[in-house]
Design a protein around this motif. Structure first.
Motif, PDB file in Angstrom:
ATOM      1  N   ALA A 157      -9.104   8.517  -1.082  1.00 55.28           N
ATOM      2  CA  ALA A 157      -8.913   9.606  -0.575  1.00 55.28           C
ATOM      3  C   ALA A 157      -7.641   9.534   0.386  1.00 55.28           C
ATOM      4  N   GLY A 158      -6.678  10.545   0.278  1.00 52.59           N
ATOM      5  CA  GLY A 158      -5.837  10.878   0.947  1.00 52.59           C
ATOM      6  C   GLY A 158      -4.447  10.105   0.087  1.00 52.59           C
ATOM      7  N   GLY A 159      -4.366  10.586  -1.420  1.00 50.75           N
ATOM      8  CA  GLY A 159      -3.268   9.836  -2.672  1.00 50.75           C
ATOM      9  C   GLY A 159      -3.110   8.048  -2.873  1.00 50.75           C
ATOM     10  N   GLY A 160      -4.515   7.653  -2.955  1.00 50.09           N
ATOM     11  CA  GLY A 160      -4.952   6.707  -2.747  1.00 50.09           C
ATOM     12  C   GLY A 160      -4.979   5.075  -2.024  1.00 50.09           C
ATOM     13  N   GLU A 161      -4.479   5.034  -0.656  1.00 58.54           N
ATOM     14  CA  GLU A 161      -4.167   4.648  -0.070  1.00 58.54           C
ATOM     15  C   GLU A 161      -5.863   4.804   1.450  1.00 58.54           C
ATOM     16  N   ASP A 162      -5.632   3.788   1.425  1.00 58.40           N
ATOM     17  CA  ASP A 162      -7.113   3.384   2.464  1.00 58.40           C
ATOM     18  C   ASP A 162      -7.107   4.435   3.304  1.00 58.40           C
ATOM     19  N   ASP A 163      -8.036   4.559   4.324  1.00 56.92           N
ATOM     20  CA  ASP A 163      -7.805   5.742   5.675  1.00 56.92           C
ATOM     21  C   ASP A 163      -9.174   4.566   6.980  1.00 56.92           C
ATOM     22  N   PHE A 164      -8.114   4.042   7.439  1.00 56.68           N
ATOM     23  CA  PHE A 164      -8.800   3.189   8.716  1.00 56.68           C
ATOM     24  C   PHE A 164      -9.288   4.460   9.685  1.00 56.68           C
ATOM     25  N   GLY A 165      -9.355   5.108   9.761  1.00 52.19           N
ATOM     26  CA  GLY A 165      -9.442   6.009  10.560  1.00 52.19           C
ATOM     27  C   GLY A 165      -8.762   5.897  11.979  1.00 52.19           C
TER      28      GLY A 165
ATOM     29  N   ASN B  93      -0.417  -3.360  -2.316  1.00 47.53           N
ATOM     30  CA  ASN B  93       0.555  -2.983  -1.590  1.00 47.53           C
ATOM     31  C   ASN B  93       1.000  -2.351  -3.451  1.00 47.53           C
ATOM     32  N   LYS B  94       1.136  -0.938  -3.396  1.00 50.68           N
ATOM     33  CA  LYS B  94       0.929  -0.811  -4.486  1.00 50.68           C
ATOM     34  C   LYS B  94       2.038   0.580  -4.525  1.00 50.68           C
ATOM     35  N   TYR B  95       3.389   0.379  -5.396  1.00 54.84           N
ATOM     36  CA  TYR B  95       4.915   0.246  -5.787  1.00 54.84           C
ATOM     37  C   TYR B  95       5.032   1.232  -7.267  1.00 54.84           C
ATOM     38  N   THR B  96       6.038   1.948  -7.369  1.00 62.58           N
ATOM     39  CA  THR B  96       5.950   1.803  -8.726  1.00 62.58           C
ATOM     40  C   THR B  96       7.589   1.350  -8.662  1.00 62.58           C
ATOM     41  N   SER B  97       7.663   0.292 -10.264  1.00 61.52           N
ATOM     42  CA  SER B  97       9.027  -0.361 -10.561  1.00 61.52           C
ATOM     43  C   SER B  97      10.512   0.667 -10.472  1.00 61.52           C
ATOM     44  N   ASN B  98      11.325  -0.386 -10.412  1.00 61.41           N
ATOM     45  CA  ASN B  98      12.702   0.268 -11.357  1.00 61.41           C
ATOM     46  C   ASN B  98      12.209   0.494 -12.258  1.00 61.41           C
ATOM     47  N   THR B  99      11.289   0.159 -13.125  1.00 61.64           N
ATOM     48  CA  THR B  99      11.549   0.787 -14.465  1.00 61.64           C
ATOM     49  C   THR B  99      10.327   1.543 -14.548  1.00 61.64           C
TER      50      THR B  99
ATOM     51  N   ARG C 284       3.914   0.833 -13.137  1.00 59.56           N
ATOM     52  CA  ARG C 284       3.018   0.981 -11.398  1.00 59.56           C
ATOM     53  C   ARG C 284       2.536  -0.531 -11.317  1.00 59.56           C
ATOM     54  N   VAL C 285       2.829  -1.422 -10.522  1.00 57.50           N
ATOM     55  CA  VAL C 285       2.977  -2.463  -9.487  1.00 57.50           C
ATOM     56  C   VAL C 285       1.426  -2.250  -8.543  1.00 57.50           C
ATOM     57  N   ASP C 286       0.671  -2.948  -8.687  1.00 62.33           N
ATOM     58  CA  ASP C 286      -0.369  -3.274  -7.764  1.00 62.33           C
ATOM     59  C   ASP C 286      -0.488  -4.521  -7.289  1.00 62.33           C
ATOM     60  N   GLU C 287       0.167  -4.864  -6.323  1.00 57.83           N
ATOM     61  CA  GLU C 287       0.328  -6.428  -5.241  1.00 57.83           C
ATOM     62  C   GLU C 287      -1.014  -6.630  -4.555  1.00 57.83           C
TER      63      GLU C 287
END
Length: 141
Positions: free
Chosen positions: A119-127, A35-41, A44-47
């Protein structure tokens, strides 16, 4: 009452198959989800969350035969809590830090095609997620 969990991730190790005294096959492997997201501060967080999956019967044999470390999979199953606490299994890593193991008994495992990472903004494409064949007769090779 009913519970179901769906996990889409990558195998963290090659599957390990064993047989129960009654001859039933059981295969175990780990699956990592991210799960990748940007925290309130603004950081960039990679969980990453790890799941330990057990698959039984004929499906266990297929998983052992066709899955390898790094392969994307979709697992549908149920969480199996620690029998003593009812929570995820808690343990200490080799470096002494605490960790939890989420145990899943798979009802269905779908073999996903390798996507185009990045591809597609860093997310995986599982087709398309049509997954694995339902029977050995449907395996195309």
């Amino acid at each position: 009452m009913y519970q179901q969990i769906t996990i889409v991730g990558y195998l963290g190790n090659d599957p390990e198959m064993r047989f129960m005294p009654n001859g039933q096959a059981v295969t175990s492997f780990s699956v990592a989800t991210s799960n990748k997201y940007t925290s309130n501060t603004g950081q960039r967080v990679d969980e990453t969350t790890w799941f330990r999956v057990s698959v039984w019967g004929a499906q266990a044999e297929s998983c052992n035969q066709y899955l390898k470390k790094g392969r994307p999979v979709l697992v549908i199953g149920r969480l199996r809590p620690d029998p003593q606490t009812g929570n995820p299994r808690i343990f200490n890593r080799q470096d002494g830090t605490p960790a939890a193991s989420f145990e899943v008994t798979a009802q269905q495992v779908k073999f996903l095609p390798f996507g185009s990472r990045g591809a597609g903004g860093g997310e995986d494409d599982f087709g398309d997620m049509h997954g694995s064949p339902e029977t050995d007769d449907e395996i195309p090779f």
